[in-house]
Design a protein around this motif. Sequence first.
Motif, PDB file in Angstrom:
ATOM      1  N   VAL A 194       0.678  -1.181   0.094  1.00  0.00           N
ATOM      2  CA  VAL A 194      -0.063  -0.025  -0.022  1.00  0.00           C
ATOM      3  C   VAL A 194       1.017   1.283   0.052  1.00  0.00           C
ATOM      4  N   LEU A 195       1.941   1.344   0.670  1.00  0.00           N
ATOM      5  CA  LEU A 195       2.782   2.454   0.812  1.00  0.00           C
ATOM      6  C   LEU A 195       3.559   2.643  -0.637  1.00  0.00           C
ATOM      7  N   ALA A 196       3.978   1.235  -1.169  1.00  0.00           N
ATOM      8  CA  ALA A 196       4.634   1.606  -2.234  1.00  0.00           C
ATOM      9  C   ALA A 196       3.711   2.244  -3.520  1.00  0.00           C
ATOM     10  N   GLY A 197       2.538   1.708  -3.416  1.00  0.00           N
ATOM     11  CA  GLY A 197       1.403   2.250  -4.214  1.00  0.00           C
ATOM     12  C   GLY A 197       0.985   3.748  -4.106  1.00  0.00           C
ATOM     13  N   ALA A 198       1.079   4.164  -2.707  1.00  0.00           N
ATOM     14  CA  ALA A 198       0.950   5.552  -2.423  1.00  0.00           C
ATOM     15  C   ALA A 198       1.941   6.397  -3.009  1.00  0.00           C
ATOM     16  N   ALA A 199       3.285   6.039  -2.726  1.00  0.00           N
ATOM     17  CA  ALA A 199       4.620   6.750  -2.994  1.00  0.00           C
ATOM     18  C   ALA A 199       4.362   6.808  -4.775  1.00  0.00           C
ATOM     19  N   GLY A 200       4.113   5.761  -5.328  1.00  0.00           N
ATOM     20  CA  GLY A 200       4.038   5.833  -6.943  1.00  0.00           C
ATOM     21  C   GLY A 200       2.966   7.121  -7.139  1.00  0.00           C
ATOM     22  N   ALA A 201       2.012   7.017  -6.504  1.00  0.00           N
ATOM     23  CA  ALA A 201       0.843   8.200  -6.955  1.00  0.00           C
ATOM     24  C   ALA A 201       1.430   9.387  -6.719  1.00  0.00           C
ATOM     25  N   VAL A 202       2.019   9.571  -5.605  1.00  0.00           N
ATOM     26  CA  VAL A 202       2.412  10.788  -5.327  1.00  0.00           C
ATOM     27  C   VAL A 202       3.549  11.592  -6.185  1.00  0.00           C
ATOM     28  N   THR A 203       4.420  10.519  -6.455  1.00  0.00           N
ATOM     29  CA  THR A 203       5.654  10.835  -7.356  1.00  0.00           C
ATOM     30  C   THR A 203       4.927  11.236  -8.923  1.00  0.00           C
TER      31      THR A 203
END
Length: 68
Positions: free
Chosen positions: A9-18
């Motif tokens: 979930v954190l990796a997905g969120a980081a990708g979205a933020v980037t």
Amino acid sequence: MAMLKRLAVLAGAAGAVTSYAKKNPEKVNQAVGKAANFVDQKTKGKYHAKINGVTQKVSDATKPKPGH
């Protein structure tokens, strides 16, 4: 197993933020600047140098790369 789900979930969120930051660098820099000013005021300048460092890193990260 729950830890792996959290990391996913954190990796997905980081990708979205980037992705958002690359598409909207002005908005990101403005929001970071406002947040930095708020934190700096609340801490009465105690962490001013660190806050400026983080703000500068965000600014550098949202600059367009040469040739793009």
